[in-house]
Scaffold this motif. Structure first.
Motif, short mmCIF file in Angstrom:
data_model
loop_
_atom_site.label_atom_id
_atom_site.label_comp_id
_atom_site.label_asym_id
_atom_site.label_seq_id
_atom_site.Cartn_x
_atom_site.Cartn_y
_atom_site.Cartn_z
N UNK A 166 51.72 38.19 48.56
CA UNK A 166 51.38 37.38 49.73
C UNK A 166 50.01 37.77 50.26
N UNK A 167 49.23 36.78 50.62
CA UNK A 167 47.93 37.03 51.23
C UNK A 167 48.05 37.27 52.73
N UNK A 168 49.27 37.36 53.24
CA UNK A 168 49.49 37.57 54.67
C UNK A 168 49.33 39.02 55.09
N UNK A 169 49.25 39.93 54.13
CA UNK A 169 49.08 41.34 54.47
C UNK A 169 47.88 41.93 53.73
N UNK A 170 47.36 43.00 54.28
CA UNK A 170 46.21 43.69 53.67
C UNK A 170 46.58 44.17 52.26
N UNK A 171 47.79 44.71 52.11
CA UNK A 171 48.24 45.21 50.81
C UNK A 171 48.37 44.09 49.79
N UNK A 172 48.91 42.95 50.23
CA UNK A 172 49.05 41.80 49.34
C UNK A 172 47.69 41.28 48.88
N UNK A 173 46.75 41.18 49.81
CA UNK A 173 45.40 40.72 49.44
C UNK A 173 44.76 41.68 48.44
N UNK A 174 44.98 42.98 48.64
CA UNK A 174 44.43 43.98 47.71
C UNK A 174 45.00 43.80 46.31
N UNK A 175 46.27 43.44 46.20
CA UNK A 175 46.88 43.20 44.89
C UNK A 175 46.33 41.94 44.24
N UNK A 176 46.00 40.96 45.04
CA UNK A 176 45.50 39.69 44.51
C UNK A 176 44.06 39.79 44.02
N UNK A 177 43.30 40.74 44.55
CA UNK A 177 41.93 40.98 44.07
C UNK A 177 42.06 41.86 42.82
N UNK A 178 41.93 41.24 41.66
CA UNK A 178 42.21 41.97 40.43
C UNK A 178 41.45 41.38 39.26
N UNK A 179 41.44 42.16 38.18
CA UNK A 179 40.92 41.73 36.89
C UNK A 179 42.03 41.90 35.88
N UNK A 180 42.29 40.87 35.10
CA UNK A 180 43.21 40.98 33.96
C UNK A 180 42.37 41.05 32.69
N UNK A 181 42.71 41.98 31.84
CA UNK A 181 42.12 42.05 30.51
C UNK A 181 43.24 41.66 29.55
N UNK A 182 43.09 40.50 28.93
CA UNK A 182 44.14 39.94 28.09
C UNK A 182 43.71 39.98 26.64
N UNK A 183 44.55 40.57 25.81
CA UNK A 183 44.32 40.59 24.37
C UNK A 183 45.30 39.59 23.78
N UNK A 184 44.77 38.57 23.13
CA UNK A 184 45.63 37.51 22.60
C UNK A 184 45.09 36.99 21.30
N UNK A 185 45.90 36.17 20.65
CA UNK A 185 45.48 35.57 19.40
C UNK A 185 44.25 34.70 19.63
N UNK A 186 43.39 34.63 18.63
CA UNK A 186 42.20 33.77 18.70
C UNK A 186 42.66 32.32 18.71
N UNK A 187 41.97 31.51 19.50
CA UNK A 187 42.25 30.08 19.50
C UNK A 187 41.32 29.42 18.49
N UNK A 188 41.84 28.46 17.73
CA UNK A 188 41.01 27.81 16.70
C UNK A 188 39.90 26.98 17.27
#
Length: 188
Positions: A166-188
């Motif tokens: 939830x963006x209603x709390x400081x902690x929730x906003x901190x969790x939403x500010x993030x980077x995902x590094x995703x390793x996945x199959x190549x798309x053709x």
């Protein structure tokens, strides 16, 4: 666990009847893929164990992809888009693992909270889409500088969309500010 199930299924099929070569090859390839992803998952967990234990990093193994989620606080200064020295150290922990990734796509996903961007940043980033894109590109650029094949890298911006808390709390906003590094199959 998945690897064992697939291997058990493969053995039972082979034990009960002959299978066409093509089906056998596909099943062997699937077992090899799962083993590869499992080993990469274990390496990432080992390299980031301290951060995982303090909830700054989460590592998930999903179907055909791995996802490393890093909170912005360990990568960027408050409100910033350029990697901090600490952020470079944190990413440096996984660079060797990412360098060994072959035949996969490494997608860097940027996310923000839903707070409006204020001046002086607003003149540079009119909204959260721009800020999340700049952060994702900053990570991509750093990984490329570290020798990751740029043909395997891409950056994606999600802005304030797809929150994980939830963006209603400081902690929730901190969790939403993030980077995902995703390793996945190549798309053709």
């Amino acid at each position: 666990m998945k690897k064992r199930l697939v291997l058990a299924a493969l053995i039972s099929v082979l034990a009960t009847a002959c299978v066409p070569q093509q089906q056998y090859n596909q099943e062997v390839q699937q077992v090899q893929h799962l083993t590869y992803m499992d080993n990469t998952y274990k390496q990432l967990n080992q390299n980031l164990q301290t951060e995982v234990n303090t909830d700054q990093v989460q590592i998930k193994q999903l179907q055909n992809r791995l996802q490393v989620t890093m909170v912005n606080a360990i990568l960027f200064p408050e409100g910033g888009w350029e990697l901090s020295q600490n952020g470079k150290r944190e990413l440096g922990k996984i660079v060797p693992t990412l360098q060994s990734v072959t035949g996969k796509q490494i997608v860097i996903e940027g996310f923000t909270d839903n707070e409006l961007i204020l001046e002086p940043l607003k003149s540079r980033f009119p909204n959260n889409w721009y800020l999340s894109a700049a952060r994702a590109i900053s990570v991509v650029s750093y990984l490329e500088e570290q020798g990751i094949d740029p043909n395997e890298l891409s950056a994606v911006a999600f802005g304030k969309y797809h929150p994980v808390a939830s963006n209603d709390s400081r902690e929730g906003r901190a969790q939403n500010r993030r980077i995902n590094i995703v390793i996945q199959d190549q798309t053709p």
